[in-house]
Design a protein around this motif. Structure first.
Motif, PDB file in Angstrom:
ATOM      1  N   VAL A  81      -3.695  -3.896  -1.823  1.00  0.00           N
ATOM      2  CA  VAL A  81      -4.225  -3.872  -0.455  1.00  0.00           C
ATOM      3  C   VAL A  81      -3.091  -3.822   0.568  1.00  0.00           C
ATOM      4  N   LEU A  82      -1.957  -4.427   0.236  1.00  0.00           N
ATOM      5  CA  LEU A  82      -0.827  -4.494   1.172  1.00  0.00           C
ATOM      6  C   LEU A  82       0.211  -3.383   0.958  1.00  0.00           C
ATOM      7  N   ARG A  83       0.018  -2.536  -0.052  1.00  0.00           N
ATOM      8  CA  ARG A  83       1.011  -1.493  -0.370  1.00  0.00           C
ATOM      9  C   ARG A  83       1.114  -0.488   0.775  1.00  0.00           C
ATOM     10  N   PRO A  84       2.329  -0.131   1.199  1.00  0.00           N
ATOM     11  CA  PRO A  84       2.493   0.725   2.390  1.00  0.00           C
ATOM     12  C   PRO A  84       1.709   2.037   2.327  1.00  0.00           C
ATOM     13  N   ASP A  85       1.714   2.725   1.177  1.00  0.00           N
ATOM     14  CA  ASP A  85       0.989   4.013   1.124  1.00  0.00           C
ATOM     15  C   ASP A  85      -0.517   3.805   1.291  1.00  0.00           C
ATOM     16  N   VAL A  86      -0.996   2.660   0.787  1.00  0.00           N
ATOM     17  CA  VAL A  86      -2.430   2.361   0.917  1.00  0.00           C
ATOM     18  C   VAL A  86      -2.758   2.024   2.372  1.00  0.00           C
ATOM     19  N   VAL A  87      -1.934   1.164   2.966  1.00  0.00           N
ATOM     20  CA  VAL A  87      -2.144   0.780   4.370  1.00  0.00           C
ATOM     21  C   VAL A  87      -2.137   2.021   5.256  1.00  0.00           C
TER      22      VAL A  87
END
Lengths: 446, 446
Positions: free
Chosen positions: B342-348
């Motif tokens: 949930v906190l991964r940069p590509d996901v954000v």
């Protein structure tokens, strides 16, 4: 924000800030609660619940009042909360028909005994637990109760969690989560009245509230706005509510001071009628009575209209029976609601002479009884405030007599006197165990 | 009389009268339930609840799936019911958004293991417990759910008590009292969604239902008309209800057949959007995407409108996150709802490209996703029935893959395969212990 404000209010209130009048009333409440719990300790429903200890192979931790068994903290909360409501003889916050001690005191006693906590802190937890449940009751009464919720348990679970949270030294966040966990377990239907499940309710509220606190202590998360949220307690369980009631006049007005004690072992709405029938004893003997017309608020008859009760429990929901024993025996204690009394021929026969009528102008703590004799003579007694009401409270002496009658067969007269003395001096005890050991183990006579 | 009719229906339905299609669906439900329970067995909330064993010095009786501990019957019901709902990956009765196995299976497993009961009788108890809870759900849905009740626990407690009552060989009166005791404990607020208290609900329903049955077994009395009484369950907890739904077509229509299994570890309303975003992977790679417009029923966005989730749990209530992982990873299993994902940069970063819109004409299991590329190209995918819906159910192979993914880290691939095989042959096992021992004690890898 009502939930957070309530939590702040609770956590910021020290023992020293609780007025001595409130501490005194708390001790009366605890004495009264212990009396009714010990008195009912051997009711068959208590045996059933205590068999769970064998069924579940559960732990021995703390005492059950009036019994030799030790059980775990949660089972103790259930049993001590249940026993105190079995006789329908416990305390009542008259504004909301809430019986405050039942959900709170079992948690205070369980944690107090288990961790041998400071008696002043136990009084603080008891008082603030009662404030929490009663203020929540104020916010949702009467719509919540009218809908069919047993407010003692639905609101009581919050107070139980708060009392436990105080004793477990919660910070603000833990207390918020505990109240969330408590509120989501809020339950108890008035449909159960007249069955063993009614007294089960305050016990379950105590148990659920303690469970909420035990989990919150570990970091278990819940809603932090359980009272006011769109799908929170008030909105879901009360057709109408006023959340302002929860925190208003905190620290200056104490709901616990409105807690009344019952002189009679039945629903409080019957008390003025019983008072009136006891007074009518001055005017006639049984053989001369043609009828007694009892006039009450309509709600009273709705709750207690059972004309021919077959058991003691049903007798408690019968204005016919309650008026009868008031007149025949001059009392309506637990003895007058035994099965054998309800079925006694002279009692059955006299019940048909009781004629209830309703008058919407009567208050719930008001009643009139008109005695008509066979010779046509009439005598009328009006009770404006029943014994045990705020305006006409039970004296300490009354309370001591009630306690002694209830507990003498279980723990004996001598121990009973010692309990009264120690509870009267609760804040100065070295340990709550001084009180508990007089009511358990080797001190049980049964 | 709805309560008594229901009790008669339950008690009169033999194993042989349950169609084989229903038995097969029951076994799928049990397999799916075990998978999600084992998968979440080491969630931190499970550690917290299991610490109660120490806190309460409680007994060792039966197993917790996926863990080495043995705990008492009530604590086992709580933990096994809770674990199965932690990932929001359990089964769903789509008509009422009720997750049926959570409150029932823990009771069946606890009593089944403790008394080593006949597997066919366990299937019967599971099926009829599910029928009870789902038919009660039908009677009060949607008003009850809309008001704010978590129907899985509020109705589930009845099914749990009924399942326990079957296994404890109740007569009609005992079963009536058990349902009364269950109904008065009915609770669980939707306000708790998004916290650890949501999965606590089915566990508590299982525990409360079992407690109701244990007490009714001893003769504890309750209301015998809890469902239909003036102040009973339906009237108090549902603004509108239809009690006819409870017993209609008993024995010819089986609610359990409408139980669906989730391919994705989040609320079922998100599944069509995830399906659609997975299909869009065929048309573009991440770097080319300008935005994805997802069109759903308004209710979906009401439940899952969290644009910037900060935890895995919040991600499950975010259409932004769920669409994102569908597109980025081609799946939305438990792995895609870990905090770190949930906190991964590509996901954000990708989440801001997801644009949900609502259309009241869309069904809840329907969604459209329109992909717009940076170069202006557009691709639209429409999902008419999400994977896992009744019209587009998960296959046994899908279910086996889901089970293996969830359980492999806890009990290993080999034991997982054996569990699948044994549950598929549940009615012919010599004992439920054959299944349970593969998921507990020495078979735990963690």
């Amino acid at each position: 924000m009502e939930t957070r404000t309530l939590v702040k209010n609770v956590l910021n209130t020290t023992y020293e800030e609780i007025p001595s009048s409130v501490v005194e009333h708390a001790k009366k409440s605890i004495q009264n609660w212990m009396g009714v719990a010990i008195g009912a300790a051997y009711h068959e429903s208590m045996d059933m619940v205590l068999e769970l200890k064998e069924d579940l192979n559960s732990g021995e931790q703390v005492s059950v009042l009036g019994r030799p068994e030790k059980v775990d903290l949660l089972l103790a909360s259930l049993t001590n909360g249940m026993s105190s409501h079995i006789f329908d003889f416990d305390d009542t916050h008259l504004d909301t028909i809430h019986h405050p001690s039942g959900p709170i005191a079992p948690v205070v006693f369980a944690l107090g005994e288990h961790y041998d906590l400071e008696p002043k802190e136990l009084i603080r937890a008891f008082v603030l637990g009662c404030e929490v449940e009663l203020r929540i009751s104020n916010a949702v009464y009467p719509s919540h109760y009218s809908l069919g919720w047993h407010i003692t348990s639905t609101a009581g679970v919050f107070g139980a969690a708060a009392a436990a949270g105080i004793l477990l030294k919660f910070d603000e966040e833990q207390m918020l989560h505990a109240l969330g966990l408590a509120g989501t377990q809020s339950s108890g239907l008035r449909e159960m009245f007249g069955t063993m499940t009614k007294p089960f309710h305050p016990g379950k509220a105590a148990q659920n509230g303690l469970l909420a606190a035990l989990l919150a202590k570990k970091g278990f998360t819940s809603s932090k706005q359980v009272l006011e949220a769109k799908r929170g307690f008030a909105s879901v369980l009360a057709p109408e509510y006023n959340l302002d009631r929860i925190n208003e006049n905190w620290g200056t007005q104490w709901e616990l001071l409105k807690n009344a004690f019952k002189p009679y072992a039945c629903g409080i709405v019957l008390h003025p009628s019983i008072d009136a029938c006891i007074k009518l004893r001055d005017y006639a003997s049984v053989k001369d009575v043609k009828e007694i017309e009892v006039t009450v608020n309509p709600y009273v008859l709705e709750l207690t209209g059972k004309p021919e009760p077959q058991t003691g429990l049903e007798g408690k929901f019968s204005i016919y029976h309650s008026a009868t024993v008031g007149f025949l025996e001059g009392d309506a204690g637990e003895d007058q609601y035994k099965d054998e009394v309800v079925l006694r021929p002279d009692v059955v026969s006299f019940r048909s002479k009781v004629k209830p009528t309703v008058d919407p102008n009567m208050q719930e703590d008001e009643a009139t009884a008109k005695l008509t004799l066979i010779n046509g003579e009439e005598h009328t007694v009006k009770i404006e405030h029943a014994t045990g009401s705020i305006e006409n409270p039970m004296t300490q002496e009354h309370l001591d007599t009630k306690f002694s009658k209830l507990t003498q067969p279980i723990i004996g007269a001598e121990n009973g006197k010692k309990v009264i003395e120690k509870v009267g001096n609760f804040e100065n005890l070295s340990s709550i165990k001084e009180v508990i050991e007089l009511c358990t183990s080797k001190n049980i006579l049964v």
